[in-house]
Design a protein around this motif. Structure first.
Motif, PDB file in Angstrom:
ATOM      1  N   ALA A 163     -15.787 -13.487  31.386  1.00 53.90           N
ATOM      2  CA  ALA A 163     -17.030 -13.729  32.137  1.00 53.90           C
ATOM      3  C   ALA A 163     -17.576 -12.439  32.733  1.00 53.90           C
ATOM      4  O   ALA A 163     -18.794 -12.195  32.713  1.00 53.90           O
ATOM      5  N   GLU A 164     -16.696 -11.593  33.247  1.00 51.47           N
ATOM      6  CA  GLU A 164     -17.140 -10.334  33.845  1.00 51.47           C
ATOM      7  C   GLU A 164     -17.766  -9.393  32.806  1.00 51.47           C
ATOM      8  O   GLU A 164     -18.593  -8.548  33.147  1.00 51.47           O
ATOM      9  N   GLU A 165     -17.377  -9.574  31.561  1.00 53.39           N
ATOM     10  CA  GLU A 165     -17.958  -8.776  30.477  1.00 53.39           C
ATOM     11  C   GLU A 165     -19.295  -9.350  30.018  1.00 53.39           C
ATOM     12  O   GLU A 165     -20.241  -8.609  29.741  1.00 53.39           O
ATOM     13  N   ILE A 166     -19.388 -10.691  29.963  1.00 53.00           N
ATOM     14  CA  ILE A 166     -20.555 -11.350  29.378  1.00 53.00           C
ATOM     15  C   ILE A 166     -21.704 -11.524  30.367  1.00 53.00           C
ATOM     16  O   ILE A 166     -22.880 -11.341  30.018  1.00 53.00           O
ATOM     17  N   VAL A 167     -21.408 -11.877  31.605  1.00 47.94           N
ATOM     18  CA  VAL A 167     -22.454 -12.201  32.586  1.00 47.94           C
ATOM     19  C   VAL A 167     -23.467 -11.074  32.774  1.00 47.94           C
ATOM     20  O   VAL A 167     -24.683 -11.331  32.810  1.00 47.94           O
ATOM     21  N   PRO A 168     -23.050  -9.798  32.878  1.00 46.35           N
ATOM     22  CA  PRO A 168     -24.058  -8.722  32.985  1.00 46.35           C
ATOM     23  C   PRO A 168     -25.025  -8.679  31.795  1.00 46.35           C
ATOM     24  O   PRO A 168     -26.202  -8.352  31.964  1.00 46.35           O
ATOM     25  N   LYS A 169     -24.542  -9.021  30.605  1.00 50.36           N
ATOM     26  CA  LYS A 169     -25.417  -9.068  29.431  1.00 50.36           C
ATOM     27  C   LYS A 169     -26.475 -10.163  29.594  1.00 50.36           C
ATOM     28  O   LYS A 169     -27.635  -9.986  29.237  1.00 50.36           O
ATOM     29  N   MET A 170     -26.042 -11.299  30.151  1.00 46.06           N
ATOM     30  CA  MET A 170     -26.970 -12.408  30.371  1.00 46.06           C
ATOM     31  C   MET A 170     -28.039 -12.023  31.380  1.00 46.06           C
ATOM     32  O   MET A 170     -29.218 -12.335  31.206  1.00 46.06           O
ATOM     33  N   LYS A 171     -27.613 -11.332  32.427  1.00 40.47           N
ATOM     34  CA  LYS A 171     -28.569 -10.865  33.439  1.00 40.47           C
ATOM     35  C   LYS A 171     -29.559  -9.872  32.829  1.00 40.47           C
ATOM     36  O   LYS A 171     -30.761  -9.918  33.100  1.00 40.47           O
ATOM     37  N   LYS A 172     -29.030  -8.977  32.003  1.00 42.89           N
ATOM     38  CA  LYS A 172     -29.875  -7.965  31.365  1.00 42.89           C
ATOM     39  C   LYS A 172     -30.921  -8.605  30.464  1.00 42.89           C
ATOM     40  O   LYS A 172     -32.027  -8.083  30.294  1.00 42.89           O
ATOM     41  N   GLU A 173     -30.570  -9.756  29.875  1.00 43.70           N
ATOM     42  CA  GLU A 173     -31.496 -10.463  28.989  1.00 43.70           C
ATOM     43  C   GLU A 173     -32.420 -11.403  29.753  1.00 43.70           C
ATOM     44  O   GLU A 173     -33.157 -12.181  29.144  1.00 43.70           O
ATOM     45  N   GLY A 174     -32.368 -11.331  31.075  1.00 40.29           N
ATOM     46  CA  GLY A 174     -33.372 -12.036  31.873  1.00 40.29           C
ATOM     47  C   GLY A 174     -32.959 -13.342  32.505  1.00 40.29           C
ATOM     48  O   GLY A 174     -33.827 -14.083  32.999  1.00 40.29           O
ATOM     49  N   ALA A 175     -31.673 -13.670  32.526  1.00 40.81           N
ATOM     50  CA  ALA A 175     -31.238 -14.924  33.147  1.00 40.81           C
ATOM     51  C   ALA A 175     -31.552 -14.909  34.641  1.00 40.81           C
ATOM     52  O   ALA A 175     -31.131 -14.003  35.360  1.00 40.81           O
ATOM     53  N   ASP A 176     -32.305 -15.913  35.099  1.00 41.47           N
ATOM     54  CA  ASP A 176     -32.618 -16.025  36.529  1.00 41.47           C
ATOM     55  C   ASP A 176     -31.427 -16.577  37.305  1.00 41.47           C
ATOM     56  O   ASP A 176     -31.094 -16.091  38.379  1.00 41.47           O
ATOM     57  N   ILE A 177     -30.836 -17.633  36.764  1.00 42.70           N
ATOM     58  CA  ILE A 177     -29.604 -18.179  37.339  1.00 42.70           C
ATOM     59  C   ILE A 177     -28.615 -18.396  36.200  1.00 42.70           C
ATOM     60  O   ILE A 177     -29.021 -18.605  35.048  1.00 42.70           O
ATOM     61  N   ILE A 178     -27.321 -18.353  36.504  1.00 42.55           N
ATOM     62  CA  ILE A 178     -26.294 -18.527  35.476  1.00 42.55           C
ATOM     63  C   ILE A 178     -25.367 -19.667  35.870  1.00 42.55           C
ATOM     64  O   ILE A 178     -24.822 -19.697  36.979  1.00 42.55           O
ATOM     65  N   ILE A 179     -25.216 -20.599  34.945  1.00 41.56           N
ATOM     66  CA  ILE A 179     -24.350 -21.764  35.132  1.00 41.56           C
ATOM     67  C   ILE A 179     -23.118 -21.597  34.257  1.00 41.56           C
ATOM     68  O   ILE A 179     -23.235 -21.345  33.050  1.00 41.56           O
ATOM     69  N   ALA A 180     -21.943 -21.728  34.837  1.00 44.12           N
ATOM     70  CA  ALA A 180     -20.690 -21.661  34.080  1.00 44.12           C
ATOM     71  C   ALA A 180     -20.177 -23.067  33.829  1.00 44.12           C
ATOM     72  O   ALA A 180     -19.990 -23.845  34.771  1.00 44.12           O
ATOM     73  N   LEU A 181     -19.978 -23.400  32.551  1.00 42.20           N
ATOM     74  CA  LEU A 181     -19.350 -24.664  32.157  1.00 42.20           C
ATOM     75  C   LEU A 181     -17.880 -24.349  31.913  1.00 42.20           C
ATOM     76  O   LEU A 181     -17.536 -23.708  30.925  1.00 42.20           O
TER      77      LEU A 181
END
Length: 387
Positions: A226-244
């Motif tokens: 998650a620590e590796e992937i979440v910054p990529k999601m933010k960089k691609e414009g995610a306003d909020i991030i939900i973890a399933l």
């Protein structure tokens, strides 16, 4: 001379108006009063208990059944105009219906799993995998999820490339999703929120289904992934991030390392805003309950993150109501309420149904139910003859 004065006055006025516009824009960006209400719904650990029917006792039950929680989902969607619906795994294994489907070659080649026929009616936005999704093997899983009208995501299951040193890490499934969610804000205007969704699974799954994973797939640490992937999601414009997250509040017993492979650890990952979890068949939050450090049942928060767990077999619906406010052109969660809503209530020690089964669901499942009963009879007879 007059022309010169008029020119100077015009320039001064233009500069004043421009400066004033900049001040208004800056103030707007800092104190934007745009807000939205967003409802997030969760099911988990359905285990193909699709009907309110106890196959062991051979009679209907009010205590579980996906066809009952389906009515809660419909109700919850009607109450809020901006909703998202997710499942957190363990769909295709568990009940006699699931066993019947897995034993039937017809389903494997030509039919949609009745669990997905049911779920497709309700309009899921995304789902992740549970450990029991792998019990029947990878071929069965891949073929079965083709019947889902919604995408699946998992970030910490990788192709086993340990013998190929030229190969980079390859995710076996889509590691995350970005959902452009159209919403109606509190001003009654159309707006947009980009919702990032990441799926994670307890790594002990690889041990439990060793035969299906060996030399094929590996499962890595949830938190590190998650620590590796979440910054990529933010960089691609995610306003909020939900973890399933298909893992418990604590790590599974017997698995090493425990660190990083539980919900409490995932809640500490910077950038994750909301957590929907399952696997342990528990409920979160529970009114009046006290948890370990960082776990707040009263507020429905784990380390400050809105969180919910919706039991199992369709006995609860997870609901998180968020208020988002736009600040400096970014959506910020300013308020949250988490609820695990049951399908029954208890009054004077008597269990009373809150909702009736969804009629459309019962119609869809009627044939599979009858065929499952016949399957159980034939299986019982076969066992008797073998004795």
């Amino acid at each position: 001379m007059k022309k010169k004065i008029l020119f100077i006055l015009s320039i001064t006025l233009i500069l004043f108006m421009h400066a004033n516009t900049i001040r208004i824009q800056a103030k707007s960006e800092i104190n934007d009063d745009t807000s939205i209400k967003l409802r997030i719904l969760e099911t988990t650990d359905i285990h193909s208990y699709l009907l309110n029917y106890d196959y062991e006792k051979k009679k209907k039950t009010i205590e579980y059944g996906y066809n009952r929680v389906a009515s809660l989902i419909q109700q919850a969607k009607k109450e809020h105009r901006n909703t998202l619906l997710f499942d957190v795994g363990d769909v295709i294994k568990g009940s006699p219906i699931a066993e019947y489907v897995a034993s039937s070659p017809m389903f494997y080649s030509s039919d949609i799993h009745p669990a997905y026929k049911s779920m497709n009616v309700l309009g899921y936005d995304a789902a992740t995998f549970g450990n029991h999704e792998f019990n029947y093997g990878l071929d069965f899983l891949i073929n079965t999820i083709k019947g889902a009208d919604f995408p699946y995501t998992n970030a910490n299951i990788y192709v086993d490339d340990r013998n190929d040193y030229e190969q980079d890490d390859i995710h076996f499934f889509q590691p995350y999703l970005l959902i452009d969610k159209e919403v109606i804000n509190e001003k009654g205007e159309m707006d947009n929120v980009k919702v990032g969704v990441i799926g994670l699974i307890t790594p002990i799954t690889q041990q439990w289904d060793k035969a299906h994973f060996d030399n094929k797939l590996i499962i890595k640490n949830m938190r590190k992934t998650a620590e590796e992937i979440v910054p990529k999601m933010k960089k691609e414009g995610a306003d909020i991030i939900i973890a399933l997250v298909h893992a418990g509040l604590e790590s599974d017993q017997g698995y090493r390392p425990k660190s990083g492979n539980n919900v409490r650890d995932i809640s500490k990952v910077e950038g994750i805003d909301v957590i929907l979890y399952g696997h342990s068949h528990g409920i979160f939050p529970v009114k009046g309950a006290k948890g370990p450090k960082g776990v707040n049942h009263e507020k429905g928060l784990i380390n400050g993150k809105p969180t919910v767990q919706a039991g199992n077999w369709g006995n609860h619906l997870g609901i998180i109501d968020l208020t988002l406010q736009k600040k400096k052109e970014k959506w910020i969660i300013t308020k949250s309420k988490s609820t695990a809503k049951p399908i029954i209530r208890i009054i004077k020690k008597k269990k009373i149904p809150i909702v009736s089964p969804m009629p459309e669901m019962e119609y869809i499942l009627s044939r599979y139910h009858e065929e499952t009963l016949e399957y159980m009879k034939s299986k019982s007879l076969l066992n008797h003859l073998e004795e």
